[in-house]
Design an enzyme around this catalytic site. Sequence first.
Site, PDB file in Angstrom:
ATOM      1  N   ASP A  64       0.857  -1.171   0.000  1.00  8.84           N
ATOM      2  CA  ASP A  64       0.000   0.000   0.000  1.00  8.84           C
ATOM      3  C   ASP A  64       0.903   1.234   0.000  1.00  8.84           C
ATOM      4  OD1 ASP A  64      -2.362   1.678   0.510  1.00  8.84           O
ATOM      5  OD2 ASP A  64      -1.591   1.824   2.558  1.00  8.84           O
ATOM      6  N   ALA A  72      -5.159   3.370  -4.128  1.00  6.66           N
ATOM      7  CA  ALA A  72      -6.288   4.078  -4.728  1.00  6.66           C
ATOM      8  C   ALA A  72      -5.835   5.334  -5.452  1.00  6.66           C
ATOM      9  CB  ALA A  72      -7.311   4.453  -3.647  1.00  6.66           C
ATOM     10  N   ASP A  88      -0.219   5.033   0.953  1.00  6.46           N
ATOM     11  CA  ASP A  88      -0.459   6.049   1.978  1.00  6.46           C
ATOM     12  C   ASP A  88      -0.248   5.501   3.382  1.00  6.46           C
ATOM     13  OD1 ASP A  88      -1.103   7.597  -0.161  1.00  6.46           O
ATOM     14  OD2 ASP A  88      -3.250   7.646   0.212  1.00  6.46           O
ATOM     15  N   ASN A  98      -8.757  -1.384   6.271  1.00  7.32           N
ATOM     16  CA  ASN A  98      -9.502  -1.412   5.006  1.00  7.32           C
ATOM     17  C   ASN A  98      -8.834  -2.294   3.966  1.00  7.32           C
ATOM     18  OD1 ASN A  98     -11.519   0.372   5.877  1.00  7.32           O
ATOM     19  ND2 ASN A  98     -10.273   2.153   5.359  1.00  7.32           N
ATOM     20  N   ASP A 110      -1.110  -0.328   6.192  1.00  7.20           N
ATOM     21  CA  ASP A 110      -1.319   0.304   7.495  1.00  7.20           C
ATOM     22  C   ASP A 110      -2.774   0.247   7.934  1.00  7.20           C
ATOM     23  OD1 ASP A 110      -2.603   3.464   7.170  1.00  7.20           O
ATOM     24  OD2 ASP A 110      -2.030   2.337   5.395  1.00  7.20           O
ATOM     25  N   ASP A 146     -10.693  24.731  -3.935  1.00  5.05           N
ATOM     26  CA  ASP A 146     -11.025  23.322  -4.083  1.00  5.05           C
ATOM     27  C   ASP A 146     -10.168  22.476  -3.150  1.00  5.05           C
ATOM     28  OD1 ASP A 146     -12.902  23.827  -6.025  1.00  5.05           O
ATOM     29  OD2 ASP A 146     -11.551  23.423  -7.702  1.00  5.05           O
ATOM     30  N   LYS A 179      -8.651  -3.983  -4.292  1.00  5.47           N
ATOM     31  CA  LYS A 179      -7.204  -4.208  -4.226  1.00  5.47           C
ATOM     32  C   LYS A 179      -6.893  -5.697  -4.262  1.00  5.47           C
ATOM     33  CE  LYS A 179      -5.409  -0.122  -1.809  1.00  5.47           C
ATOM     34  NZ  LYS A 179      -4.597   0.321  -0.644  1.00  5.47           N
TER      35      LYS A 179
END
Length: 291
Positions: free
Chosen positions: A42, A150, A44, A220, A217, A70, A194
């Site tokens: 992963d 993602a 992040d 999910n 980490d 934004d 994933k």
Amino acid sequence: MRRIWRWRDDGDPVRAGAAAAAAAEPDQIRPVADPAAAAFFDVDNTMMRGASIYYFARGLASRKLFTVRDLAMFAWGQAAFRIRGSENAEHISTAREAALAFVAGQKVSDLTRLCEEIYDEMLADRVWHGTRALALQHLDAGQQVWLVTATPVELARVIAHRLGLTGALGTVAETEDGVYTGRLVGNLLHGPAKAAAVQALAEREGLDLLRCAAYSDSINDLPMLSAVGLPRAVNPDSDLRDHAKTQGWPIHDFRTGRKVTMVALPAAAGAGALAGGVAAGIALRRHYRGL
């Protein structure tokens, strides 16, 4: 000959995973010492501190492709979603079509160049050296090493290339004639998607998933971690730490004093937070424009 990517059906994780695997392009020379094994990381808070998509958006904002307003709304939406602590199906559905809308009309080649610049400016110094060392151990053993995230696949590929990894599985944006349409192919690559991407890639590459490792980490990513024979927790959230302990999985924590710090923005607690942040940010933008 015109080439159009289309895989926009529903939120089926198998479709999203298959789309990610189909778009996966090995960047480095394929190892031959142990071709049946690989490691999946992963990004992040696993490979680097914080949410890579946020720093990507910051880079776009500095280049006037994404407004500061934004960006502020994106940050607020992501933080609010994190506080709620649950994935909202409506937010994820909205983010599915809107997450990359701000690059609609941009050339793929131009965005790839921007990804390289943004990595050097904002992401290079955020890499966890401990996690990269783990990845290099797999490479030294002659195994493939893939990022699974993602984050848009273009940015994920740049990260993988800069780190000397095999390649990346990421969220795929729809393109037509080398230009982004502003829609996603399939869905965000998160959760079960994933795992589906890893399984599809394993089939393509001839990998034995029982001999493969996965690092994350976040709870999910439990589907991906459970899909391999060697799951590992890195800088885990409390739920993943507890699960890893009960399962006897190795735990690596490279955070100073094991304290989770917030750097500019609370890091995404998995792609659900990413989806919620984007969706909430876009909803806010629509609200303010309607005033």
